[in-house]
Design an enzyme around this catalytic site. Structure first.
Site, short mmCIF file in Angstrom:
data_model
loop_
_atom_site.label_atom_id
_atom_site.label_comp_id
_atom_site.label_asym_id
_atom_site.label_seq_id
_atom_site.Cartn_x
_atom_site.Cartn_y
_atom_site.Cartn_z
CE LYS A 128 -3.88 2.24 2.29
NZ LYS A 128 -3.25 3.57 2.31
CB CYS A 141 -17.17 27.52 27.60
SG CYS A 141 -16.42 27.78 25.97
#
EC number: 6.5.1.2
Length: 669
Positions: free
Chosen positions: A115, A408
């Protein structure tokens, strides 16, 4: 034919032949200096007689004039990706899935090849002449890179022989050999220029140069690995034999490619290539295994994004030790709070890694990781860096616990975690600058509204300067306002405005995807549009109606319901429509309401010989049936073709009516 024309024909033929001997057969028969002398003569004659220029001339390999941009190319046959296996168990599961579907696979050979770690390309030959080359892109649409590909000496501009199809699409990998990569970086270092990180990046960057003269200077190579379009001729019914045909026509094939006859031999091939990986001339990250029989390939077919008859068996991820210096908490488009490990830079899997995701609070707890720890970093599948373990015996006394935020880190809104979900989210919505940036980046992305020129850096500046808050604000911008942004002159600013105006003409699926509804990807957006046909119907749909849409379950339906129930989201939609966003109206295919299948929930499973799955689905829908992808207690009928598996078993278990292919044909008459 004039003497000059005849000499040009001779030179091109001679250079083509020697190019094949050098780049494909690795058996040159003339010195490099002689090849260079012939090429110089060709260039001089073509410069003196431009009217005699040929589209397949070897001289085109030196590059043409720079392009302004790459044109899009729609692949006639999609260039799908491959599913992956990471251990013998997953390889065996792949084999078992095939044999459960079609027993004949047990007697099939397998074509195995390394690959390659490069860039997938499509080469179109018409009457033996290379007429177009394109990147894979998203699998459906790529970029036209014909001028650049013509500079790659390993790729023939004209096929050898005379038995090839009149239209032949060859697919393969463009890559940069290790030696060429090292030489390229050595030259860059000497000139004080930026070096490439790895051969794959170097190959991709070289192939996407707008100036093909630059590409011509890069040491690129190519190996063919499959075919796409075949017209005006036939190819062998064996994948491996097709390789030999391609090689006979002058296309280079990976010399490590091997035909094996059992799963045990597949595993042996994998181990052999793994052991020799470091000694190969090119970078690889696994091996590709394909059923050799083309007819079996066709019977096995495809899933949504990959063939059922091939798999990439990836090498074990490479691991290294490094220090965890800090953890930052990033806020995503949907408010997801993601802890990101800031690492002492370490070279692993071919790249330098300095960041890795820690996913969520549960993962931090599972690892027991602390700031200051020595950690094992791995590139899973040689792609995504992740921390897999902690070296506890190296933990320093001053190691610090990682505390997940309750507010946050960007807007200070509460962080909430829904029961049953691993992800914690900022509750701020679009008042959160981080969510706003990511939502806008998503809105203008290619699969969404596809606004050219509005890259991430521009979006970040627009939000930081408070020039936009919602997607609709983008369409209120004026060119004069944009010129205050970095690297944004009057022309670039006007291009952005033009792109925004162009984007107003869209489609309902793209608009739905652009809204950024949780877990609604482009495929789900398409299903929603085809099912409801209008935005109004989607906005007013119930949970039960959403669940009727193919591939929409309770979770996605709940997200859709919650999104359209919020006034602020409805306001965003209304503002966008007020800015002139439109799309063509969708109409339903005529439905036979008196059909015995009208209103029935139907599932197709197995393979059918008299019609394709898509044709069967379309015909059933035209008769009023709702075709879904899974069997449940709500399913009315299952049509089972050859090698039907788990869906048939579940239908039998639930006592659902099951019909064979012949009965399906009768229903459709």
């Amino acid at each position: 034919m004039s003497d000059v024309a005849q000499r040009l024909t001779e030179l091109r033929k001679t250079l083509h032949e020697h190019g094949v001997r050098y780049y494909v057969e690795d058996a040159p028969t003339i010195p490099d200096a002689e090849y260079d002398r012939l090429m110089r003569e060709l260039l001089e004659l073509e410069a003196a007689h431009p009217e005699l220029m040929s589209s397949d001339s070897p001289s085109l390999r030196v590059g043409g004039r720079p392009l302004d941009a790459f044109e899009s190319v729609v692949h006639e046959i999609p260039m799908l990706s491959l599913d992956n296996a990471f251990d013998d168990g997953e390889l065996e599961s792949f084999y078992r899935r095939m044999t459960d579907r079609i027993q004949a696979v047990q007697h099939s050979a397998f074509c195995c090849e390394p690959k390659l770690d490069g860039l997938a390309v499509s080469l179109l030959y018409e009457n033996g002449v290379l007429t177009r080359a394109a990147t894979r892109g998203d699998g459906m649409t790529g970029e036209n890179i014909t001028e650049n590909v013509r500079t790659i000496k390993a790729i023939p501009l004209r096929l050898q022989g005379a038995d090839f199809p009149t239209r032949l699409e060859v697919r393969g990998e463009v890559f940069m050999p290790k030696a060429g990569f090292e030489a390229l970086n050595a030259r860059a270092l000497k000139k004080g220029e930026k070096q490439f990180v790895n051969p794959r990046n170097a190959a991709a960057g070289s192939l996407r140069q707008l100036d093909s003269k630059i590409t011509a200077q890069r040491p690129l190579a190519f190996y063919a690995y499959s075919v796409g379009v075949i017209e005006g001729g036939e190819l062998a019914t064996s994948h491996y034999q097709r390789f030999l045909q391609l090689k006979g026509w002058g296309l280079p094939i990976c010399p490590e490619t091997k035909l094996v006859t059992s799963l045990a031999e597949v595993k042996a091939f994998y181990q052999d290539i793994l052991q020799r990986r470091q000694f190969l001339a090119y970078e690889i990250d696994g091996v590709v295994i394909k059923v050799d029989d083309i007819q079996l390939q066709e019977r096995l077919g495809f899933v949504a994004r990959a063939p059922r008859w091939a798999i990439a068996y990836k090498f074990p991820a490479q691991e290294e030790l490094t220090l965890l210096n800090d953890v930052e908490f990033q806020v995503g488009r949907t408010g997801a709070i993601t802890p990101v490990a800031k690492l002492e830079p370490v070279f692993v899997g071919g790249v330098t890694v300095s960041n890795a995701t820690l996913h969520n609070a549960d993962e931090i707890e599972r690892l027991g990781v602390m700031v200051g720890d020595t950690v094992v970093i791995r590139r899973a599948g040689d792609v995504i860096p992740q921390i897999v373990s902690v070296v506890l015996e190296r933990r320093p006394e001053n190691a610090k616990s990682i505390v997940f935020p309750t507010r946050c880190p960007v807007c200070q809104s509460d962080v909430e975690r829904v029961e049953g979900e691993a992800v914690a989210r900022c509750s701020g919505g679009l008042i959160c600058q981080a969510q706003r940036k990511e939502a806008l980046k998503h809105f203008v992305s290619r699969k969404a509204m596809d606004v050219e020129g509005l890259g991430d850096k521009v979006i970040e500046q627009l939000v930081d300067r408070e020039m936009v808050s919602t997607p609709a604000d983008l369409f209120r911008l004026r060119a004069g306002e944009l010129t205050i942004l970095e690297r944004m002159g009057p022309k670039s600013a006007q291009n952005v405005i033009d792109a925004l105006n162009k984007a107003k003409q869209t489609t309902l699926p793209k608009f739905l995807y652009a809204l950024g509804i949780r877990e609604v990807g482009d495929a789900t957006a398409l299903n929603l549009a085809q099912h409801f046909l209008s935005l109004e119907a989607i906005q007013q749909a119930s949970l039960e109606q959403f669940i009727e849409v193919p591939d929409v379950g309770v979770v996605v339906a709940s997200h859709l319901l919650a999104f359209f129930a919020q006034d602020r989201n409805q306001q965003v939609i209304n503002e966008l429509l007020e800015q002139g966003i439109t799309w063509p109206a969708l109409t339903a295919a005529p439905v036979a309401v008196d059909s015995a299948l009208a209103g029935k929930i139907v599932v197709l499973t197995g393979s059918f010989t008299q019609l394709s799955r898509n044709d069967a689905k379309a015909a059933l829908q035209a008769l009023g049936a709702k075709v879904t992808g899974s069997v449940s207690k709500n399913t009315d009928i299952v049509f089972a073709g050859e090698a039907a598996g788990s869906k048939l078993a579940k239908a039998t278990e639930l006592g659902i009516q099951v019909f064979d292919e012949q009965a399906l044909i009768e229903f459709l008459k």
